[in-house]
Write an enzyme that holds these catalytic residues in place. Structure first.
Site, PDB file in Angstrom:
ATOM      1  N   GLU A  33      -9.697 -10.655  -7.716  1.00 57.61           N
ATOM      2  CA  GLU A  33      -8.770  -9.524  -7.539  1.00 57.61           C
ATOM      3  C   GLU A  33      -7.616  -9.576  -8.529  1.00 57.61           C
ATOM      4  OE1 GLU A  33      -9.579  -8.678  -2.798  1.00 57.61           O
ATOM      5  OE2 GLU A  33      -7.707  -9.643  -3.381  1.00 57.61           O
TER       6      GLU A  33
ATOM      7  N   LYS B 210       0.798  -1.223   0.000  1.00 60.78           N
ATOM      8  CA  LYS B 210       0.000   0.000   0.000  1.00 60.78           C
ATOM      9  C   LYS B 210       0.837   1.281   0.000  1.00 60.78           C
ATOM     10  CE  LYS B 210      -3.966  -2.052   2.390  1.00 60.78           C
ATOM     11  NZ  LYS B 210      -4.823  -1.943   3.598  1.00 60.78           N
TER      12      LYS B 210
ATOM     13  N   HIS C 296      -2.256  -5.427   1.570  1.00 56.21           N
ATOM     14  CA  HIS C 296      -3.558  -6.055   1.377  1.00 56.21           C
ATOM     15  C   HIS C 296      -3.289  -7.441   0.827  1.00 56.21           C
ATOM     16  CE1 HIS C 296      -7.585  -6.904  -0.276  1.00 56.21           C
ATOM     17  NE2 HIS C 296      -6.922  -7.397  -1.303  1.00 56.21           N
TER      18      HIS C 296
ATOM     19  N   TYR D 209     -12.427  -1.833  -4.716  1.00 55.47           N
ATOM     20  CA  TYR D 209     -13.046  -1.868  -3.384  1.00 55.47           C
ATOM     21  C   TYR D 209     -14.565  -1.734  -3.430  1.00 55.47           C
ATOM     22  CZ  TYR D 209      -8.407  -1.766  -1.367  1.00 55.47           C
ATOM     23  OH  TYR D 209      -7.123  -2.089  -1.006  1.00 55.47           O
TER      24      TYR D 209
ATOM     25  N   ASN E 232      -1.880   0.104   7.051  1.00 58.17           N
ATOM     26  CA  ASN E 232      -1.305  -1.152   7.526  1.00 58.17           C
ATOM     27  C   ASN E 232      -0.415  -1.860   6.504  1.00 58.17           C
ATOM     28  OD1 ASN E 232      -3.171  -2.326   5.811  1.00 58.17           O
ATOM     29  ND2 ASN E 232      -4.542  -2.986   7.451  1.00 58.17           N
TER      30      ASN E 232
END
Length: 140
Positions: free
Chosen positions: A128, A11, A117, A51, A114
């Site tokens: 995905e 990310k 993913h 998303y 974080n």
């Protein structure tokens, strides 16, 4: 144990801190092979599509804004039980709950930032991966 593929995203918080190599090393050291990889800057439309399952959730707009704020690294990881192994390597979503040695324990800034993913099931991994890679980009 089955050979699987899963999607991994490094990310914006991690790419901004130039720690992609450290994260990639965790995957490879755990026995996962990277069979596709590219660094991209998602558009708002790309992040929204990826998303879309979270569209009605209160964090959706912030998530889209975050995921378009800096480059990301998209990867297809391959190995035995790759989905579960990747999730183990990443650690709990909340870094305060993540096990020592996991990516999120070591590198996450907080629950929203974080660092990574990973697909949560083999079915979602297939979806995905299809959203992020053309078949010819994946070379095993």
């Amino acid at each position: 144990m089955a050979q699987e593929r899963t999607l991994s995203i490094i990310k914006p918080d991690a790419t901004a801190r130039n720690i992609t190599g450290k994260i990639i090393d965790k995957f490879e050291s755990a026995g996962l092979r990277i069979v596709a990889s590219k660094r991209v800057q998602w558009t708002e439309a790309q992040a929204q599509k990826f998303y879309e399952v979270h569209k009605e959730r209160p964090f959706y707009n912030d998530l889209v804004a975050f995921m378009t704020s800096a480059p990301i690294v998209l990867q297809v990881l391959e190995g035995e039980d790759a989905v579960a192994k990747n999730r183990e390597i990443m650690g709990a979503t909340n870094p305060e709950e993540a096990a020592p040695g996991t990516i999120r324990k070591e590198f996450a800034e907080n629950i929203e930032r974080n660092s990574v993913h990973g697909s949560d099931s083999a079915e979602n991994a297939e979806i995905e991966i299809g959203l992020c890679f053309e078949a010819g980009e994946i070379v095993g």
